[in-house]
Design an enzyme around this catalytic site. Structure first.
Site, PDB file in Angstrom:
ATOM      1  N   LYS A   1     -38.377  19.294  28.386  1.00  0.00           N
ATOM      2  CA  LYS A   1     -37.190  19.797  27.687  1.00  0.00           C
ATOM      3  C   LYS A   1     -37.155  19.388  26.217  1.00  0.00           C
ATOM      4  CE  LYS A   1     -33.950  20.421  31.515  1.00  0.00           C
ATOM      5  NZ  LYS A   1     -32.577  20.130  31.998  1.00  0.00           N
TER       6      LYS A   1
ATOM      7  N   LYS B   1     -26.710  26.995  35.226  1.00  0.00           N
ATOM      8  CA  LYS B   1     -28.077  26.793  34.769  1.00  0.00           C
ATOM      9  C   LYS B   1     -28.054  25.868  33.556  1.00  0.00           C
ATOM     10  CE  LYS B   1     -30.517  29.358  37.598  1.00  0.00           C
ATOM     11  NZ  LYS B   1     -29.508  29.354  38.668  1.00  0.00           N
ATOM     12  N   ASP B   2     -29.127  25.082  33.403  1.00  0.00           N
ATOM     13  CA  ASP B   2     -29.194  24.116  32.317  1.00  0.00           C
ATOM     14  C   ASP B   2     -29.007  24.782  30.958  1.00  0.00           C
ATOM     15  OD1 ASP B   2     -30.696  21.293  33.395  1.00  0.00           O
ATOM     16  OD2 ASP B   2     -30.835  23.067  34.666  1.00  0.00           O
ATOM     17  N   ARG B   3     -28.258  24.095  30.112  1.00  0.00           N
ATOM     18  CA  ARG B   3     -28.090  24.599  28.750  1.00  0.00           C
ATOM     19  C   ARG B   3     -29.386  24.449  27.964  1.00  0.00           C
ATOM     20  NH1 ARG B   3     -23.224  23.132  24.464  1.00  0.00           N
ATOM     21  NH2 ARG B   3     -23.985  24.470  22.792  1.00  0.00           N
ATOM     22  N   GLN B   4     -30.047  23.302  28.138  1.00  0.00           N
ATOM     23  CA  GLN B   4     -31.276  23.029  27.396  1.00  0.00           C
ATOM     24  C   GLN B   4     -32.445  23.678  28.125  1.00  0.00           C
ATOM     25  OE1 GLN B   4     -31.417  21.775  24.448  1.00  0.00           O
ATOM     26  NE2 GLN B   4     -33.632  21.717  24.230  1.00  0.00           N
TER      27      GLN B   4
END
Length: 355
Positions: A40, A98-101
């Site tokens: 990430k 869902k993940d922002r990053q």
């Protein structure tokens, strides 16, 4: 950082403090990784695509959008879509956060009965692209997906050989832990659940659900971690509750005969651990006694979950990634592709690969 972590609120000053800490040092199946690495670093290092597992009908009162979002929050985007379509935020739904990053692809459904479909080609939001617009006869509910495809890039790897060896091991499976993002920083969400169970009122339904999920998930992880420590991870006990891999129905093992062990080895059935709630454990005999012993000291969490209406359920101990493959981009960078069923965490696989 996941959206769940970002939204975990701090306890206001003056509220009752939790009675205990909730460490997240769950056991590794293959030993703590020796190689360091990061992921990430960039949004394109963490690509996730939803798999609904069913076809949309092409007609109905729900407009479904196949959306790619980069560096954006799911809930914020849902509100923006509602505003654009001229509907209430409650009329926008999705299968999960869902993940922002990351570079994430997911479905949103907007309830727009008896109206002309808005021209979503005019929708503008940084990092957001709408790739498909199709109607459906039902809304997309939370959890209503078969799984997710992942493409994750690990960078700055310090020991390529160790990671290659670990990749061979994780193909056999990893502990099916709930990811640390569910628990919040330092296990905060479990502490908040404990405080809630002692009488603190939580009016926000999202926060309340988040705390309940964290407490339940923590008890599950504790049992899985204990079975690894006691070398009972792949070895069944009499009365172990097993699940059919194909349809998720489960039953307690009545015996440990060779035919039963063969069914486990072939992955026709798999071992499970409890998702705590009201009612009796579905495990029996030795396994039931083991699970009760390993969860001593967490009676307040067990009682709180039961009181809040959750029911006893089961979840597999082992997570086996499908279609797992890897390719090295250079000596310190590897891209890993795999598919996980709904409700399973990519971080549970990654934690077995790198520190």
């Amino acid at each position: 950082m996941s959206e769940i972590e970002q939204q975990a609120p701090a306890l206001p000053e003056g509220d009752a403090q939790p009675k205990q800490a909730f460490p997240l040092d769950f056991n590794f199946l293959y030993g703590k990784p020796t190689s360091k690495g990061v992921y990430k670093q960039r949004c394109e290092d963490f690509i996730v695509q939803e798999d609904l597992g069913f076809e949309l009908t092409g007609e109905g009162e729900h407009v479904c959008l196949w959306v790619q979002k980069i560096g954006e929050n799911t809930q914020y985007l849902a509100r923006q879509l509602a505003k654009f379509a001229g509907i209430q935020a409650r009329d926008v739904s999705y299968a999960g956060l869902k993940d922002r990053q990351g570079d994430t692809w997911q479905w949103f459904s907007l309830q727009i009965p008896g109206k002309i479909t808005p021209d979503f080609s005019l929708f503008e939001s940084p990092g957001v692209t709408i790739h498909k617009v199709i109607r459906h006869n039902k809304k997309i509910k939370t959890g209503a997906l078969a799984g997710n495809y992942f493409s994750i890039t690990l960078r700055d790897i310090t020991d390529k050989q160790a990671v290659e060896e670990a990749l061979l091991k994780v193909k056999k499976g990893v502990p099916n832990y709930f990811g640390e993002q569910r628990f919040g920083h330092g296990g905060h969400n479990v502490s908040a659940a404990q405080t809630m169970f002692t009488g603190r009122k939580i009016k926000d339904r999202f926060k309340r659900g988040m705390y309940l999920s964290a407490a339940r998930s923590y008890l599950f992880n504790q049992v899985v971690s204990a079975r690894i420590s006691d070398e009972l991870y792949l070895n069944p006990m009499l009365g172990d509750c097993v699940q059919f891999v194909s349809n998720r129905s489960f039953f307690p093992l009545p015996d440990l005969e060779a035919s039963t062990l063969d069914r486990l080895a072939s992955r026709e059935i798999c071992l499970t651990a409890p998702l705590w709630g009201a009612g009796e454990l579905t495990s029996e005999q030795d396994a039931k006694h083991y699970e009760q012993e390993k969860l001593k000291g967490y009676e307040d969490l067990q009682a709180g979950l039961a009181k809040n209406g959750l029911k006893q359920q089961r979840r597999p101990l082992l997570l086996v990634a499908d279609k797992l493959s890897s390719r090295w981009l250079d000596e310190q960078t590897v891209c890993i592709d795999f598919y996980l069923p709904s409700g399973c965490y990519a971080t549970s696989l990654l934690r077995e690969l790198i520190q």
